[in-house]
Scaffold this motif. Structure first.
Motif, PDB file in Angstrom:
ATOM      1  N   GLY A 180     -31.524  64.594 -79.771  1.00  0.00           N
ATOM      2  CA  GLY A 180     -31.470  63.275 -79.119  1.00  0.00           C
ATOM      3  C   GLY A 180     -32.178  63.221 -77.775  1.00  0.00           C
ATOM      4  N   ILE A 181     -32.471  64.367 -77.182  1.00  0.00           N
ATOM      5  CA  ILE A 181     -33.173  64.377 -75.888  1.00  0.00           C
ATOM      6  C   ILE A 181     -34.674  64.572 -76.115  1.00  0.00           C
ATOM      7  N   VAL A 182     -35.467  63.712 -75.458  1.00  0.00           N
ATOM      8  CA  VAL A 182     -36.921  63.913 -75.500  1.00  0.00           C
ATOM      9  C   VAL A 182     -37.311  64.594 -74.194  1.00  0.00           C
ATOM     10  N   PHE A 183     -37.678  65.849 -74.280  1.00  0.00           N
ATOM     11  CA  PHE A 183     -38.004  66.634 -73.095  1.00  0.00           C
ATOM     12  C   PHE A 183     -39.431  66.331 -72.665  1.00  0.00           C
ATOM     13  N   LYS A 184     -39.612  66.008 -71.391  1.00  0.00           N
ATOM     14  CA  LYS A 184     -40.949  65.756 -70.840  1.00  0.00           C
ATOM     15  C   LYS A 184     -41.491  67.087 -70.327  1.00  0.00           C
ATOM     16  N   ASP A 185     -42.386  67.658 -71.101  1.00  0.00           N
ATOM     17  CA  ASP A 185     -42.918  68.987 -70.793  1.00  0.00           C
ATOM     18  C   ASP A 185     -44.150  68.854 -69.893  1.00  0.00           C
ATOM     19  N   ILE A 222     -35.989  71.978 -55.926  1.00  0.00           N
ATOM     20  CA  ILE A 222     -34.865  72.135 -56.855  1.00  0.00           C
ATOM     21  C   ILE A 222     -35.242  73.046 -58.031  1.00  0.00           C
ATOM     22  N   ASP A 223     -34.330  73.946 -58.338  1.00  0.00           N
ATOM     23  CA  ASP A 223     -34.377  74.888 -59.463  1.00  0.00           C
ATOM     24  C   ASP A 223     -34.682  74.139 -60.767  1.00  0.00           C
ATOM     25  N   ALA A 224     -35.663  74.496 -61.524  1.00  0.00           N
ATOM     26  CA  ALA A 224     -36.632  75.548 -61.312  1.00  0.00           C
ATOM     27  C   ALA A 224     -38.053  74.985 -61.198  1.00  0.00           C
ATOM     28  N   THR A 229     -30.941  61.223 -64.622  1.00  0.00           N
ATOM     29  CA  THR A 229     -29.773  60.435 -64.172  1.00  0.00           C
ATOM     30  C   THR A 229     -29.583  60.482 -62.656  1.00  0.00           C
ATOM     31  N   GLY A 230     -30.245  61.438 -61.997  1.00  0.00           N
ATOM     32  CA  GLY A 230     -30.150  61.551 -60.544  1.00  0.00           C
ATOM     33  C   GLY A 230     -29.035  62.459 -60.054  1.00  0.00           C
ATOM     34  N   GLY A 231     -28.235  62.999 -60.975  1.00  0.00           N
ATOM     35  CA  GLY A 231     -27.111  63.849 -60.559  1.00  0.00           C
ATOM     36  C   GLY A 231     -27.562  65.109 -59.817  1.00  0.00           C
TER      37      GLY A 231
HETATM   38  P1  AMP Z   1     -30.734  64.586 -63.757  1.00  0.00           P
HETATM   39  O1  AMP Z   1     -29.734  65.322 -62.908  1.00  0.00           O
HETATM   40  O2  AMP Z   1     -30.098  63.913 -64.947  1.00  0.00           O
HETATM   41  O3  AMP Z   1     -31.586  63.628 -62.939  1.00  0.00           O
HETATM   42  O4  AMP Z   1     -31.709  65.666 -64.391  1.00  0.00           O
HETATM   43  C1  AMP Z   1     -32.785  66.152 -63.673  1.00  0.00           C
HETATM   44  C2  AMP Z   1     -33.048  67.611 -63.921  1.00  0.00           C
HETATM   45  O5  AMP Z   1     -32.979  67.939 -65.302  1.00  0.00           O
HETATM   46  C3  AMP Z   1     -34.431  67.976 -63.458  1.00  0.00           C
HETATM   47  O6  AMP Z   1     -34.373  69.259 -62.831  1.00  0.00           O
HETATM   48  C4  AMP Z   1     -35.271  67.985 -64.716  1.00  0.00           C
HETATM   49  O7  AMP Z   1     -36.196  69.040 -64.704  1.00  0.00           O
HETATM   50  C5  AMP Z   1     -34.276  68.140 -65.865  1.00  0.00           C
HETATM   51  N1  AMP Z   1     -34.434  67.131 -66.930  1.00  0.00           N
HETATM   52  C6  AMP Z   1     -33.521  66.193 -67.266  1.00  0.00           C
HETATM   53  N2  AMP Z   1     -33.932  65.449 -68.300  1.00  0.00           N
HETATM   54  C7  AMP Z   1     -35.161  65.899 -68.629  1.00  0.00           C
HETATM   55  C8  AMP Z   1     -36.153  65.514 -69.607  1.00  0.00           C
HETATM   56  N3  AMP Z   1     -35.943  64.520 -70.481  1.00  0.00           N
HETATM   57  N4  AMP Z   1     -37.315  66.201 -69.627  1.00  0.00           N
HETATM   58  C9  AMP Z   1     -37.538  67.209 -68.754  1.00  0.00           C
HETATM   59  N5  AMP Z   1     -36.659  67.621 -67.820  1.00  0.00           N
HETATM   60  C10 AMP Z   1     -35.476  66.973 -67.749  1.00  0.00           C
END
Ligand code: AMP
Length: 179
Positions: free
Chosen positions: A26-31, A64-66, A132-134
């Motif tokens: 369900g997650i589309v990873f942005k590579d 921020i890691d990594a 999500t910004g968390g």
């Molecule tokens: P968030 O806390 O939800 O804003 O998630 C941000 C962190 O998760 C970042 O360090 C991103 O590298 C990673 N991340 C979250 N969702 C994705 C996504 N769809 N594709 C690539 N990286 C993601």
């Protein structure tokens, strides 16, 4: 926005690879690794950040890691300012501030060395992507625990539909590319 800036953004955007169902269904990873492996594109991405911050009296980059480390390192080098790293719990060797943040399931903890930022120091926080910004919010709280002043939170990519910017409404937010 100038035409050349726009086309630079389009070139970067066109090289980001969507990886469906990673790391979970369900997650589309942005590579962003295709940007890193192309010297011109990597330089372009770093230039967007360096031009934005070169005249803003930034004194410290907090990465921020990594994947934030990659852009943060290059930006700190360009600006000639120090770099500090926010890491997941248990990775930093020295006394650290800690902040809990919500993960999809349960909670995580991020850490920053207590001397990672000096009082009143002007800081840019950087990561590859705002979802999500968390994560970024937790990093901002760590900088505030050190007494730093947040100039801006910077991201290469922003996923608008996850409304991270709303969560970070207290802070200025910049992203180069958005979906
Ligand atoms: P968030 O806390 O939800 O804003 O998630 C941000 C962190 O998760 C970042 O360090 C991103 O590298 C990673 N991340 C979250 N969702 C994705 C996504 N769809 N594709 C690539 N990286 C993601």
């Amino acid at each position: 926005m100038s035409t050349s800036f726009k086309s630079a953004i389009e070139r970067l955007k066109g090289s980001i690879r969507d990886v469906p169902d990673f790391p979970k269904p369900g997650i589309v990873f942005k590579d962003i690794t295709p940007i890193l492996s192309d010297g011109q594109l990597f330089r372009l991405a770093v230039t967007i950040f360096s031009e934005r911050y070169q005249r803003k009296s930034v004194e410290r980059i907090v990465a921020i890691d990594a994947r934030g480390f990659i852009f943060g390192g290059a930006l700190a080098h360009y600006l000639g300012v120090g770099l500090s790293i926010v890491r997941k719990k248990g990775k930093l060797p020295y006394t650290s501030h800690q902040t809990e943040y919500e993960l999809e399931y349960g909670k995580g903890t991020l850490e920053l060395h207590i001397d990672g930022v000096e009082k009143n120091q002007r800081v840019v926080i950087i990561d590859d992507l705002l979802a999500t910004g968390g994560t970024a919010e937790a990093a901002a709280k760590l900088v505030e625990k050190c007494g730093g002043e947040i100039v801006e939170l910077a991201f290469l990519v922003e996923l608008n539909f996850l409304k991270g910017r709303e969560r970070l409404e207290k802070y200025p937010v910049f992203s180069a590319i958005s979906y």
